[in-house]
Design a protein around this motif. Structure first.
Motif, PDB file in Angstrom:
ATOM      1  N   THR A   1       0.863  -1.180   0.000  1.00 60.27           N
ATOM      2  CA  THR A   1       0.000   0.000   0.000  1.00 60.27           C
ATOM      3  C   THR A   1       0.900   1.231   0.000  1.00 60.27           C
ATOM      4  N   ALA A   2       0.700   2.115  -0.959  1.00 53.29           N
ATOM      5  CA  ALA A   2       1.655   3.198  -1.237  1.00 53.29           C
ATOM      6  C   ALA A   2       1.471   4.393  -0.317  1.00 53.29           C
ATOM      7  N   ASP A   3       2.594   4.964   0.103  1.00 54.08           N
ATOM      8  CA  ASP A   3       2.601   6.226   0.829  1.00 54.08           C
ATOM      9  C   ASP A   3       2.725   7.352  -0.196  1.00 54.08           C
ATOM     10  N   GLN A   4       1.610   8.015  -0.472  1.00 53.59           N
ATOM     11  CA  GLN A   4       1.589   9.083  -1.472  1.00 53.59           C
ATOM     12  C   GLN A   4       2.140  10.394  -0.927  1.00 53.59           C
TER      13      GLN A   4
ATOM     14  N   GLY B   1      13.957   6.552 -15.414  1.00 55.09           N
ATOM     15  CA  GLY B   1      13.243   7.295 -16.445  1.00 55.09           C
ATOM     16  C   GLY B   1      12.261   8.299 -15.889  1.00 55.09           C
ATOM     17  N   GLY B   2      12.401   8.649 -14.619  1.00 56.36           N
ATOM     18  CA  GLY B   2      11.498   9.608 -14.003  1.00 56.36           C
ATOM     19  C   GLY B   2      10.239   8.976 -13.429  1.00 56.36           C
ATOM     20  N   GLN B   3      10.185   7.658 -13.336  1.00 56.81           N
ATOM     21  CA  GLN B   3       9.014   6.974 -12.805  1.00 56.81           C
ATOM     22  C   GLN B   3       8.891   7.211 -11.294  1.00 56.81           C
ATOM     23  N   LYS B   4       7.677   7.167 -10.798  1.00 57.24           N
ATOM     24  CA  LYS B   4       7.445   7.327  -9.371  1.00 57.24           C
ATOM     25  C   LYS B   4       7.817   6.030  -8.647  1.00 57.24           C
ATOM     26  N   VAL B   5       8.468   6.184  -7.502  1.00 57.07           N
ATOM     27  CA  VAL B   5       8.834   5.047  -6.663  1.00 57.07           C
ATOM     28  C   VAL B   5       8.263   5.293  -5.268  1.00 57.07           C
ATOM     29  N   PHE B   6       7.526   4.307  -4.725  1.00 59.30           N
ATOM     30  CA  PHE B   6       6.813   4.496  -3.464  1.00 59.30           C
ATOM     31  C   PHE B   6       7.394   3.630  -2.352  1.00 59.30           C
TER      32      PHE B   6
ATOM     33  N   TYR C   1      14.672  -5.621  -3.949  1.00 59.58           N
ATOM     34  CA  TYR C   1      16.005  -5.947  -4.459  1.00 59.58           C
ATOM     35  C   TYR C   1      16.520  -4.835  -5.370  1.00 59.58           C
ATOM     36  N   LYS C   2      17.792  -4.496  -5.248  1.00 58.29           N
ATOM     37  CA  LYS C   2      18.415  -3.450  -6.066  1.00 58.29           C
ATOM     38  C   LYS C   2      17.688  -2.105  -5.921  1.00 58.29           C
ATOM     39  N   ALA C   3      17.415  -1.725  -4.696  1.00 51.44           N
ATOM     40  CA  ALA C   3      16.832  -0.417  -4.358  1.00 51.44           C
ATOM     41  C   ALA C   3      15.327  -0.333  -4.573  1.00 51.44           C
ATOM     42  N   TYR C   4      14.806  -0.909  -5.649  1.00 48.28           N
ATOM     43  CA  TYR C   4      13.368  -0.903  -5.836  1.00 48.28           C
ATOM     44  C   TYR C   4      12.963  -1.954  -6.869  1.00 48.28           C
ATOM     45  N   ILE C   5      11.683  -2.306  -6.828  1.00 51.63           N
ATOM     46  CA  ILE C   5      11.128  -3.258  -7.796  1.00 51.63           C
ATOM     47  C   ILE C   5      10.348  -2.479  -8.837  1.00 51.63           C
ATOM     48  N   ARG C   6      10.583  -2.791 -10.083  1.00 51.51           N
ATOM     49  CA  ARG C   6       9.853  -2.131 -11.165  1.00 51.51           C
ATOM     50  C   ARG C   6       8.592  -2.921 -11.461  1.00 51.51           C
ATOM     51  N   LEU C   7       7.472  -2.287 -11.296  1.00 48.65           N
ATOM     52  CA  LEU C   7       6.195  -2.930 -11.582  1.00 48.65           C
ATOM     53  C   LEU C   7       5.838  -2.754 -13.051  1.00 48.65           C
ATOM     54  N   ALA C   8       5.078  -3.711 -13.567  1.00 54.61           N
ATOM     55  CA  ALA C   8       4.540  -3.536 -14.917  1.00 54.61           C
ATOM     56  C   ALA C   8       3.570  -2.359 -14.907  1.00 54.61           C
ATOM     57  N   GLU C   9       3.388  -1.742 -16.045  1.00 54.41           N
ATOM     58  CA  GLU C   9       2.529  -0.559 -16.140  1.00 54.41           C
ATOM     59  C   GLU C   9       1.082  -0.903 -15.784  1.00 54.41           C
TER      60      GLU C   9
ATOM     61  N   ALA D   1       4.808   3.614 -15.664  1.00 57.58           N
ATOM     62  CA  ALA D   1       4.860   2.576 -14.646  1.00 57.58           C
ATOM     63  C   ALA D   1       5.391   3.180 -13.348  1.00 57.58           C
ATOM     64  N   CYS D   2       5.528   2.377 -12.309  1.00 54.96           N
ATOM     65  CA  CYS D   2       6.057   2.873 -11.043  1.00 54.96           C
ATOM     66  C   CYS D   2       6.843   1.752 -10.365  1.00 54.96           C
ATOM     67  N   GLY D   3       7.501   2.105  -9.293  1.00 57.41           N
ATOM     68  CA  GLY D   3       8.293   1.129  -8.558  1.00 57.41           C
ATOM     69  C   GLY D   3       7.978   1.182  -7.081  1.00 57.41           C
ATOM     70  N   ILE D   4       8.437   0.179  -6.337  1.00 59.55           N
ATOM     71  CA  ILE D   4       8.219   0.147  -4.895  1.00 59.55           C
ATOM     72  C   ILE D   4       9.545  -0.159  -4.203  1.00 59.55           C
ATOM     73  N   GLU D   5       9.729   0.417  -3.007  1.00 56.31           N
ATOM     74  CA  GLU D   5      10.954   0.219  -2.249  1.00 56.31           C
ATOM     75  C   GLU D   5      10.865  -0.974  -1.311  1.00 56.31           C
ATOM     76  N   GLU D   6       9.652  -1.361  -0.929  1.00 56.95           N
ATOM     77  CA  GLU D   6       9.463  -2.428   0.044  1.00 56.95           C
ATOM     78  C   GLU D   6       8.034  -2.949  -0.048  1.00 56.95           C
ATOM     79  N   TYR D   7       7.805  -4.131   0.483  1.00 59.21           N
ATOM     80  CA  TYR D   7       6.465  -4.711   0.477  1.00 59.21           C
ATOM     81  C   TYR D   7       6.339  -5.707   1.622  1.00 59.21           C
ATOM     82  N   ALA D   8       5.110  -6.042   1.978  1.00 52.44           N
ATOM     83  CA  ALA D   8       4.866  -7.055   3.003  1.00 52.44           C
ATOM     84  C   ALA D   8       4.869  -8.418   2.327  1.00 52.44           C
ATOM     85  N   PRO D   9       5.769  -9.322   2.716  1.00 49.93           N
ATOM     86  CA  PRO D   9       5.830 -10.633   2.059  1.00 49.93           C
ATOM     87  C   PRO D   9       4.674 -11.521   2.499  1.00 49.93           C
ATOM     88  N   SER D  10       4.477 -12.591   1.768  1.00 50.75           N
ATOM     89  CA  SER D  10       3.452 -13.564   2.143  1.00 50.75           C
ATOM     90  C   SER D  10       3.716 -14.042   3.570  1.00 50.75           C
ATOM     91  N   GLY D  11       2.666 -14.061   4.391  1.00 51.54           N
ATOM     92  CA  GLY D  11       2.806 -14.463   5.789  1.00 51.54           C
ATOM     93  C   GLY D  11       2.843 -13.305   6.759  1.00 51.54           C
TER      94      GLY D  11
END
Length: 464
Positions: free
Chosen positions: A53-56, A65-70, A177-185, A233-243
């Motif tokens: 869930t993104a912190d806007q 490429g100037g994409q937003k990373v949350f 991994y590697k600072a952020y994950i790139r999500l598909a558009e 597209a956008c990227g994320i710095e972290e996420y809650a893993p399964s569990g």
């Protein structure tokens, strides 16, 4: 998604709208407090797939490429949270489908902006039982419980409150991994794509129904695409893993017996089913389940809680038993299955393969419009190669109509109804005219479509 991924099932599907009289009525009267339930449910939300869930509010370093990373949303104490409003909306959507409530966010006409132009769309108006609630004397079950606002004519406060869900102290977020994950558009809904959003696949048809996302494990970190990463597209710095677990409360204030047991039923789904919450749900994020800590929860009937000794709380075993008796439609249960990805590959088709393609009742891609009630349309296979002229012509094929010719295989017979399977398509049942009474299972014949129903299902074929 990697370039080799070839999905066969759309990431979402629809629960068709139930016809019949809607259970609308006036708000619950507070002077009936003796018959109503009040209390607190102590709950845990557990991630069944990566959840985000993104912190806007907090700017994060942009992508190459100037994409937003949350980063993951946090409260004032810097603890990762899922907003209570998000959980409330997640639960309400299932409650609406179970109780045949209104569709407060559905638009039957309008436009979607695509760059400098706008793409218009139009559907049949919703029936009275599903129209958005507009007055205090005619409220659907969901609006009576969760509340509703409509201009200056309706301001109804909900009788359930969901607190923010805070990450359990024993859990931690997964750093990307590697600072952020790139999500598909991810793009906005496209209701003008009638093959999917219309019940009959055509403009001015009825909407296909209530939209839900399938659960799947399609998430994987994309390969390094450098400057080719979409700017939209956008990227994320972290996420809650399964569990990962999040703790929250649900505050109840004056619920009827029917409302209470239905709420518990749609929150605590049976084994094998799950909810969806947060960002990137089409990509496999956000699958979760809810459990209630009954030993810590307290629900009282009437004024029991005001007694000197705290009153007698409703027994959890009785409430759970009553909740289990509430029926969830089979169509909805099929969409809430956590194991859908084990039986099919789920994801979006490439743009060139998408035009004119609908989905059937199982979410499988097909040509010829939405097949929520079943149909005989041809399955579509995704391809990474550029479509040939013949493929593009086939992808734009219209729903089956009288005079079409098909090569079919005899799969079975029951009375005067034959089950036939077209090449590279799903089976369908219909009547057969002339010459095929002694057909044996497995025989192949070329047939001609003689009759098609209003729902575009083939009803009768004959010799070609």
């Amino acid at each position: 998604m990697s370039g080799e991924f070839k999905p066969s099932v759309n990431p979402y599907n629809f629960v068709s709208l139930k016809n019949g009289e809607s259970k609308r009525g006036a708000p619950v009267l507070w002077h009936d407090l003796g018959e109503l339930y009040t209390g607190r449910l102590v709950c845990t939300l557990e991630a069944k797939s990566p959840l985000f869930t993104a912190d806007q509010r907090t700017p994060a370093p942009n992508g190459a490429g100037g994409q937003k990373v949350f980063r993951f949303l946090r409260n004032g104490a810097d603890k990762p949270i899922i907003q209570g409003a998000s959980i409330r909306g997640m639960v309400r959507s299932v409650f609406e489908a179970v109780t045949n409530s209104c569709l407060p966010l559905a638009a039957t006409e309008g436009g979607v902006k695509l760059g400098k132009r706008t793409r218009e769309f139009s559907f049949k108006p919703l029936g009275e039982e599903h129209m958005r609630c507009r007055g205090p004397e005619s409220l659907c079950p969901a609006c009576r419980l969760f509340g509703a606002i409509e201009g200056e004519t309706l301001h109804l406060r909900g009788r359930v409150v969901f607190t923010d869900a805070v990450l359990d102290q024993g859990c931690s977020l997964q750093e990307a991994y590697k600072a952020y994950i790139r999500l598909a558009e991810l793009s906005a809904p496209k209701p003008y794509h009638y093959a999917i959003y219309s019940g009959n696949g055509l403009c001015n048809g009825s909407i296909a129904g209530r939209k839900f996302y399938y659960h799947h494990e399609g998430f994987e970190e994309p390969e390094d695409v450098g400057d080719r990463w979409s700017k939209r597209a956008c990227g994320i710095e972290e996420y809650a893993p399964s569990g990962a677990r999040f703790d929250f409360d649900v505050l109840l204030n004056g619920l009827t017996d029917e409302e209470l047991k239905t709420l518990v039923r749609v929150m605590v789904l049976e084994e094998g089913l799950g909810h969806k919450v947060g960002m990137a749900r089409p990509l496999g994020f956000g699958s979760c389940s809810i459990t209630i800590k009954w030993d810590e929860s307290r629900v009282h009937r009437g004024g029991e809680r005001y007694k000197k000794d705290g009153g007698e709380s409703v027994k959890a075993d009785e409430l759970k038993k009553e909740a289990e008796a509430v029926t969830i439609p089979d169509e909805l249960m099929g969409l809430l299955r956590l194991d859908k990805h084990e039986h099919a590959e789920i994801g979006y088709l490439r743009y060139n393969n998408y035009k004119g393609v609908g989905i059937d009742k199982n979410g499988c891609y097909m040509r010829g419009g939405h097949g929520g009630s079943g149909g005989s349309s041809v399955r579509v296979e995704s391809s990474d190669k550029k479509s040939s002229k013949e493929d593009r012509r086939s992808a734009n094929k219209r729903p089956p109509r009288r005079g079409d010719k098909l090569m079919v295989t005899m799969m079975g017979k029951r009375g005067d109804i034959f089950t036939l399977k077209p090449d590279d398509a799903e089976c369908f049942s219909c009547r057969v005219s002339g010459g095929y009474i002694n057909w044996r299972d497995g025989e192949r014949h070329k047939v001609k479509v003689l009759e098609v129903g209003g729902d575009f299902r083939i009803k009768k074929v004959g010799p070609a």
